[in-house]
Design a protein around this motif. Structure first.
Motif: not given
Length: 752
Positions: A110-112, A122-124, A276-277
């Motif tokens: 979902f997040v991807t 990916p690191d934003a 945040e992650t």
């Protein structure tokens, strides 16, 4: 494949294309029934976990065979139509449902997917809120100038029930709010605590009144009382978690907006956190799951939402769910009980569906007495491919069975304890004839479902078709619901939809006949005939949906209505396409035969030549009509074939013609958008888009009133071609269709 370890995705992966097509129909029917029972009737008959598993299986099949997606797909539907007895409220902004995650990997996907949609690295930074998913009844509260003016249930997402008087009795719902936007629509969940639920059931039992199965049913039933005094006596609570229409924004982020709602006097869940992650999200999920039993109210998962409201706006919505939110559901539960009987239900399409009647058992605090058995293969202990399930153990009446549940609705039978099988228990013989009409029940090759061949002579199918006809999304005739349809059909008053519009004339004044029936009076009879007369004028999309044609659900009906505009144009096109539809079926058979012959002879199949030979004798007019229907974005050959089949059966077509003769069918207006240069035009996107995703491009085009198609035809107005454009670009050039690149498209719509 072991049912205790096999996932819905595993089951979907095991099906052939033909089996998948039949299974998708079963799923659409079962999930629609479950939606009505849960959202409209407050009487769920399958558990949440079973429901979720069915929707997961449906989604997996649609992902594997996208061309088989039904127009009444459960993935395109929210809730159920509102019940009778309440005034209707049309939501100014649709109340959506949520997509589901069941495994940690689902959440990561979902997040991807969100990062990919937004074009984020990916690191934003990308923050999410995480909050408990309350298991209650969705409610919308509308405030104007700080005063509560309306409360409405979700209903089907577009139209809900007006429960304003009842909502005013709930202590957690402010009657007035200070320093609020001029228009403020707060959305949240009505629920009942465990302690209040137990106390309510104790009082109900002491009075000899009905007790409730679980807090969710108690809360829903209490809110939806016609007498607000009953609601006032019930201990209801409310958590706010979202909003609808606003005259001014609440904040720039989800978490800040919740803080603003809290400051305005609304209860928000204190377990909501900013993450945040993905690892933070999963950690909070585990924390809430561990605390679940101590919360004092029911939850069935955790909801994650993109925190930045500007990103939420950019992500937008699918047909029924926001792209920026997902519900991470808790795992399922199991219990053992006795299977007392297997009943067969006959659906609107003639499908024979086995239902397990169980000795009532409590699973996770919910008493269940019914379960789905899917089909005769499942009962026999095999999957769609013939491979054993449950270790090959069949299911028999009298068996000690394990039932599977995860949530509040009915389970399925997952396993059998052979050591407790009664002596003499016989294998279940699935009926070869319809239990309703005695007609042959046939299982076609590749179909997992056995179907009654009785058609209109089968009372189950006739009644179910009539119920569908008067349902909320179809003709929605006030005072003529499922119960009245059954009554009138049993008495021979109505056998087909057109009979409804002849009721008053057929029985003299009609009024005298109806008002003398049990449960009717002069006023209710007058109201019924008035409601019938009002429905003689009907929008085209509702008429199409009301016919109950296989594969033609609300979305497909709306697509067809938008494309053809009028009933006459639709009917004429389908009639012209009839010969092409027959050719399409012959082509499928010929291609299958050619593949088999090529395999036997060790050569490459000549599929193009085979198809060409079949289509050679089809008149151009028929072929053009077929291509017009199948070229509508999202329709395809399955729906086209269903239309051709329904319109081509003499008895069914005569029934449709008799109905249309009673009606004034409102044409569907072509899509428009203010000052849009593409309103009403058919647009096709191909190749790679570099400045927006394909999903964003389609959503933007449709918002501007364009029709987005998946294929190029003579009716295509514009092809937007990015790098890598292939056959579509060539076909557009051959047809003289205007072709532009992405920059030109953005300039055209004013986004350049």
């Amino acid at each position: 494949m072991d049912p205790q370890t096999a996932t819905p995705e595993d089951r979907a992966a095991a099906l052939s294309e033909a089996e998948a097509k039949a299974r998708l129909e079963d799923l659409a029917t079962t999930i629609a029934r479950a939606d009505e029972a849960y959202h409209r009737d407050d009487a769920p008959w399958i558990p949440d976990a079973e429901y979720d598993a069915l929707k997961r299986e449906n989604a997996a099949l649609e992902a594997r065979f996208p061309h088989l997606k039904r127009r009444d797909s459960p993935s395109d539907r929210v809730g159920a139509a509102p019940a009778e007895g309440f005034a209707k409220v049309r939501h100014r902004m649709r109340m959506m449902s949520l997509g589901n995650a069941f495994e940690d990997e689902d959440l990561r996907d979902f997040v991807t997917g969100i990062r990919r949609y937004l074009g984020l690295a990916p690191d934003a930074p990308l923050a999410f809120t995480a909050e408990p998913k309350i298991d209650g009844l969705s409610l919308s509260l509308r405030y104007e100038d700080g005063r509560l003016v309306q409360a409405a249930t979700r209903g089907d997402g577009e139209v809900g029930e007006n429960v304003t008087a009842n909502a005013r009795t709930i202590a957690d719902i402010p009657q007035t709010v200070e320093d609020a936007p001029e228009v403020l629509e707060v959305r949240g969940e009505v629920y009942m605590s465990h302690a209040d639920f137990e106390a309510l059931n104790t009082r109900q039992s002491a009075r000899g009144d009905k007790t409730f199965a679980n807090p969710r049913n108690a809360a829903a039933g209490s809110l939806r009382q016609l007498d607000p005094a009953i609601t006032r006596a019930r201990p209801l609570r409310f958590f706010a978690y979202s909003w609808g229409e606003l005259s001014d924004p609440l904040a720039a982020t989800q978490i800040a907006a919740l803080d603003r709602l809290d400051s305005l006097g609304f209860q928000t869940n204190p377990l909501t956190e900013l993450c945040e992650t993905v690892d933070d999200m999963l950690a909070h999920y585990r924390q809430i799951e561990q605390a679940r039993a101590t919360l004092g109210y029911d939850i069935d998962g955790v909801v994650y939402k993109v925190d930045d409201l500007a990103l939420q706006s950019r992500l937008g919505f699918r047909s029924t769910t926001p792209r920026w939110a997902i519900a991470h559901k808790f795992p399922a539960e199991l219990a053992w009980t006795r299977l007392e009987a297997i009943d067969i239900q006959v659906g609107r399409t003639g499908a024979l569906s086995p239902v397990a009647r169980l000795k009532p058992v409590t699973v996770g605090g919910v008493v269940v007495s019914n379960a789905t058995l899917h089909n005769e293969d499942y009962i026999a202990g095999r999957d769609a491919t013939g491979a054993p399930i449950r270790g090959g153990k069949d299911i028999r009446e009298g068996d000690w069975v394990q039932v599977y549940r995860a949530g509040d609705v009915i389970p399925k039978v997952a396993d059998v304890d052979l050591s407790n099988r009664p002596e003499g228990a016989a294998p279940y013989a699935f009926p070869a004839t319809c239990p309703q009409c005695g007609s042959d029940a046939v299982r076609e090759e590749g179909d997992s479902v056995r179907r009654c061949t009785g058609g209109l002579v089968c009372p189950a199918q006739a009644v179910e078709k009539l119920k569908h006809f008067v349902s909320r999304s179809a003709f929605d005739i006030e005072g003529l619901g499922a119960k009245q349809v059954e009554q009138f059909h049993a008495d021979g008053w109505i056998a087909e939809p057109a009979d409804i519009f002849a009721l008053q004339d057929r029985y003299g004044s009609g009024l005298q006949q109806v008002k003398n029936r049990e449960g009717w009076g002069e006023k209710s009879a007058e109201n019924l005939f008035r409601a019938i007369e009002e429905k003689r004028t009907i929008p085209l999309k509702r008429l199409i949906f009301s016919l109950g044609i296989r594969h033609v659900g609300e979305v497909a009906a709306a697509d067809l209505a938008r494309h053809f505009g009028t009933w006459d144009k639709l009917a004429q096109t389908v009639d012209r396409a009839a010969r092409a539809g027959a050719a399409a079926r012959r082509a499928e058979d010929a291609v299958a035969a050619e593949r088999a012959a090529a395999a036997d002879e060790g050569r490459k199949p000549r599929l193009a030549d085979t198809k060409a030979a079949v289509w050679a004798d089809v008149p151009q007019e028929a072929r053009a009509a077929w291509e017009e229907i199948t070229g509508i974005d999202g329709i395809g050959a399955t729906v086209a074939q269903a239309l051709v089949t329904a319109f081509g059966q003499p008895r069914e077509r005569a029934s449709i013609d008799r109905l249309v003769a009673c009606l004034e069918v409102e044409p569907e207006a072509a899509p428009t958008a203010a000052d849009s240069p593409v309103a009403g035009k058919t647009v096709v996107f191909t190749g790679s888009l570099e400045k927006m995703t394909r999903a964003e491009a389609k959503a933007r085009a449709e918002a501007l009133g364009a029709k987005v198609s998946g294929s190029v035809s003579a009716k295509t107005d514009l092809l937007v071609a990015g790098p890598g454009a292939g056959s579509k670009a060539k076909k557009a050039a051959d047809l003289g269709v205007e072709t532009i690149d992405e920059d030109a498209w953005l300039a055209l719509i004013g986004d350049g």
